[in-house]
Design an enzyme around this catalytic site. Structure first.
Site, PDB file in Angstrom:
ATOM      1  N   ARG A 246       1.024  -0.750   0.133  1.00  0.00           N
ATOM      2  CA  ARG A 246      -0.077   0.102   0.067  1.00  0.00           C
ATOM      3  C   ARG A 246       0.757   1.225  -0.134  1.00  0.00           C
ATOM      4  O   ARG A 246       0.132   2.456   0.919  1.00  0.00           O
ATOM      5  CB  ARG A 246      -0.678   0.168   1.325  1.00  0.00           C
ATOM      6  CG  ARG A 246      -2.137  -1.060   1.028  1.00  0.00           C
ATOM      7  CD  ARG A 246      -3.313  -0.797   2.021  1.00  0.00           C
ATOM      8  NE  ARG A 246      -4.327  -1.872   1.931  1.00  0.00           N
ATOM      9  CZ  ARG A 246      -5.341  -2.456   2.718  1.00  0.00           C
ATOM     10  NH1 ARG A 246      -5.089  -1.350   3.960  1.00  0.00           N
ATOM     11  NH2 ARG A 246      -5.617  -3.504   2.248  1.00  0.00           N
TER      12      ARG A 246
ATOM     13  N   ARG B  50      -3.674   6.560   0.810  1.00  0.00           N
ATOM     14  CA  ARG B  50      -3.949   7.544   1.092  1.00  0.00           C
ATOM     15  C   ARG B  50      -3.529   8.172   2.304  1.00  0.00           C
ATOM     16  O   ARG B  50      -3.464   9.344   2.257  1.00  0.00           O
ATOM     17  CB  ARG B  50      -5.133   7.118   2.344  1.00  0.00           C
ATOM     18  CG  ARG B  50      -5.853   6.697   1.402  1.00  0.00           C
ATOM     19  CD  ARG B  50      -7.055   5.200   2.517  1.00  0.00           C
ATOM     20  NE  ARG B  50      -6.836   4.378   2.801  1.00  0.00           N
ATOM     21  CZ  ARG B  50      -6.940   3.437   3.284  1.00  0.00           C
ATOM     22  NH1 ARG B  50      -8.456   3.700   3.958  1.00  0.00           N
ATOM     23  NH2 ARG B  50      -6.248   2.194   3.877  1.00  0.00           N
TER      24      ARG B  50
ATOM     25  N   ARG C 282      -6.855  11.859  -5.667  1.00  0.00           N
ATOM     26  CA  ARG C 282      -8.302  11.209  -5.100  1.00  0.00           C
ATOM     27  C   ARG C 282      -9.290  12.491  -5.665  1.00  0.00           C
ATOM     28  O   ARG C 282     -10.912  12.134  -5.633  1.00  0.00           O
ATOM     29  CB  ARG C 282      -8.695  10.472  -4.022  1.00  0.00           C
ATOM     30  CG  ARG C 282      -9.523   9.625  -3.541  1.00  0.00           C
ATOM     31  CD  ARG C 282      -9.243   9.574  -1.885  1.00  0.00           C
ATOM     32  NE  ARG C 282      -9.555  10.590  -1.348  1.00  0.00           N
ATOM     33  CZ  ARG C 282      -8.625  10.004   0.201  1.00  0.00           C
ATOM     34  NH1 ARG C 282      -8.712   8.897   0.613  1.00  0.00           N
ATOM     35  NH2 ARG C 282      -8.824  10.634   1.244  1.00  0.00           N
TER      36      ARG C 282
ATOM     37  N   ASP D  85      -6.751  -3.682  -6.788  1.00  0.00           N
ATOM     38  CA  ASP D  85      -7.618  -4.357  -5.866  1.00  0.00           C
ATOM     39  C   ASP D  85      -7.730  -5.389  -6.608  1.00  0.00           C
ATOM     40  O   ASP D  85      -8.119  -6.294  -7.685  1.00  0.00           O
ATOM     41  CB  ASP D  85      -8.787  -3.883  -5.509  1.00  0.00           C
ATOM     42  CG  ASP D  85      -9.291  -3.932  -4.954  1.00  0.00           C
ATOM     43  OD1 ASP D  85     -10.080  -5.292  -4.496  1.00  0.00           O
ATOM     44  OD2 ASP D  85      -9.297  -3.586  -3.513  1.00  0.00           O
TER      45      ASP D  85
ATOM     46  N   TYR E 134     -15.521 -12.647  -0.703  1.00  0.00           N
ATOM     47  CA  TYR E 134     -15.644 -11.869  -1.344  1.00  0.00           C
ATOM     48  C   TYR E 134     -16.978 -11.539  -2.069  1.00  0.00           C
ATOM     49  O   TYR E 134     -18.006 -11.501  -2.275  1.00  0.00           O
ATOM     50  CB  TYR E 134     -14.818 -10.706  -2.404  1.00  0.00           C
ATOM     51  CG  TYR E 134     -14.500  -9.660  -0.777  1.00  0.00           C
ATOM     52  CD1 TYR E 134     -14.437  -8.713  -0.281  1.00  0.00           C
ATOM     53  CD2 TYR E 134     -12.157  -9.551  -1.148  1.00  0.00           C
ATOM     54  CE1 TYR E 134     -13.919  -8.117   0.244  1.00  0.00           C
ATOM     55  CE2 TYR E 134     -11.822  -8.752  -0.358  1.00  0.00           C
ATOM     56  CZ  TYR E 134     -12.467  -7.821   0.580  1.00  0.00           C
ATOM     57  OH  TYR E 134     -12.073  -7.537   0.941  1.00  0.00           O
TER      58      TYR E 134
END
Length: 351
Positions: free
Chosen positions: A28, A32, A41, A78, A155
């Site tokens: 990651r 963010r 974003r 992802d 998922y």
């Protein structure tokens, strides 16, 4: 493919070659905690836009490369990205993660899944990976990125992230034949996807079995391990020289079983001491990670001490320095910069 000193450091370490210092990247690392990412974003509020519009995904993938020059640059993506190509409609909600609109609950739904054709359903992947290879050349290793069968099944069946995994465990323990059918289809699709990423330029591919640590060891052997193996065996049959990394979150109780998966490198999280992990796995198993992402909230001295401790325990062969999971959103960028500086200042004498 012969051993070549012009190959990037991470690729050589992942093959088990002796290197001058452990290569370093961060899971990651694009995302963010970086202001550059948060600014982007605002312009592209949808995760799918950011990861599927090639020029945006390329830019996001390269933000940490420009800022810190890590030894690995990973495709910004992802794990659920390939699902629409199988006929499983999904979206990724900001801050919440993937949402599957019609969760897979029946044999009929599994039988209706499409054959996976990445060239058709994910054409942007080729554009992104080729651009990353071109940009970093031999100065860094380009990593591909896929989800593992159990985690994608979780998922697809749950319909979203879960704390208890009760829907998929209900299926696993009451209708195992249906779940095995789904896992088989997912494994074969993921194998196609890994090969596609390698053909498009990925030099190492990491498979994330993020939720397999939610299984007891005996159920890991039934529902996760055979399908990890199925993916890795198919990839090794056609692309034997590409190192494959396996991550399982919360895997301290599963290390020896993970080593049976056929992965070249195992990601170790921070729930096990690196010296213990090395002792349990034996020195021939290559490892990555182990640092608690929370360490990056500490002082520079603390960060440095923890890096040195982990690197000494891991030794100077077959180790890739990384966190045990993704860098946390509130992490100060200057601490990330210090982590990379410290890592790149290490030499063989330290270990």
């Amino acid at each position: 493919m012969g051993i070549s000193s012009t190959d990037p450091l991470l690729l050589r370490a992942a093959r088990g070659e002796v290197v001058d210092r452990p290569p370093v990247w961060m899971m990651r690392q694009a995302g963010r905690y970086m202001k550059a990412y948060r600014d982007l974003r605002e312009k592209y509020p949808s995760f799918r836009e950011r990861s599927e519009i090639p020029e945006v995904a390329i830019e996001v993938s390269l933000q940490p490369w420009r800022a810190f020059q890590p030894d690995g640059v990973i495709l910004f993506s992802d794990i659920v990205t390939p699902l629409p190509g199988l006929g499983i409609d999904m979206d990724i909600a900001e801050g919440k993660g993937p949402i599957i609109y019609s969760p897979i609950r029946t044999q009929e739904q599994i039988e209706n899944l499409r054959t996976f054709e990445p060239e058709e359903s994910l054409p942007f992947i080729k554009t992104i990976l080729q651009a990353l290879r071109q940009e970093v050349g031999n100065k860094s290793t380009v990593l591909g990125f896929v989800g593992a069968p159990w985690t994608l099944a979780a998922y697809a069946v749950e319909g979203k992230g879960s704390k208890t995994y009760s829907v998929i465990k209900n299926m696993a323990f009451s209708q195992p034949a249906i779940l095995h059918q789904l896992l088989t289809k997912l494994a074969d699709a993921i194998a196609i996807y890994v090969r596609y990423q390698i053909d498009c330029g990925a030099q190492v591919v990491q498979m994330f079995d993020s939720w397999a640590g939610q299984l007891s060891p005996q159920d890991y052997e039934i529902f996760a391990l055979p399908y990890q193996k199925r993916v890795f065996e198919q990839v090794k049959a056609t692309h034997p020289d590409t190192p494959l990394i396996l991550l399982v979150s919360g895997s301290a109780g599963l290390l020896e079983r993970m080593a049976q998966s056929g992965a070249d490198v195992l990601t170790i999280d921070w729930t096990v001491d690196m010296a213990d992990a090395r002792a349990r796995l034996g020195k021939n198993v290559k490892v990555q990670g182990n640092l608690d992402p929370g360490v990056l909230f500490g002082s520079k001295e603390f960060i440095r001490d923890r890096i040195l401790d982990t690197v000494r325990k891991a030794g100077n062969r077959g180790y890739i320095l990384n966190l045990g999971h993704g860098v946390l959103p509130e992490t100060p960028e200057e601490n990330v910069a210090f982590f990379f500086e410290t890592a790149k200042g290490l030499n063989a004498a330290v270990v």
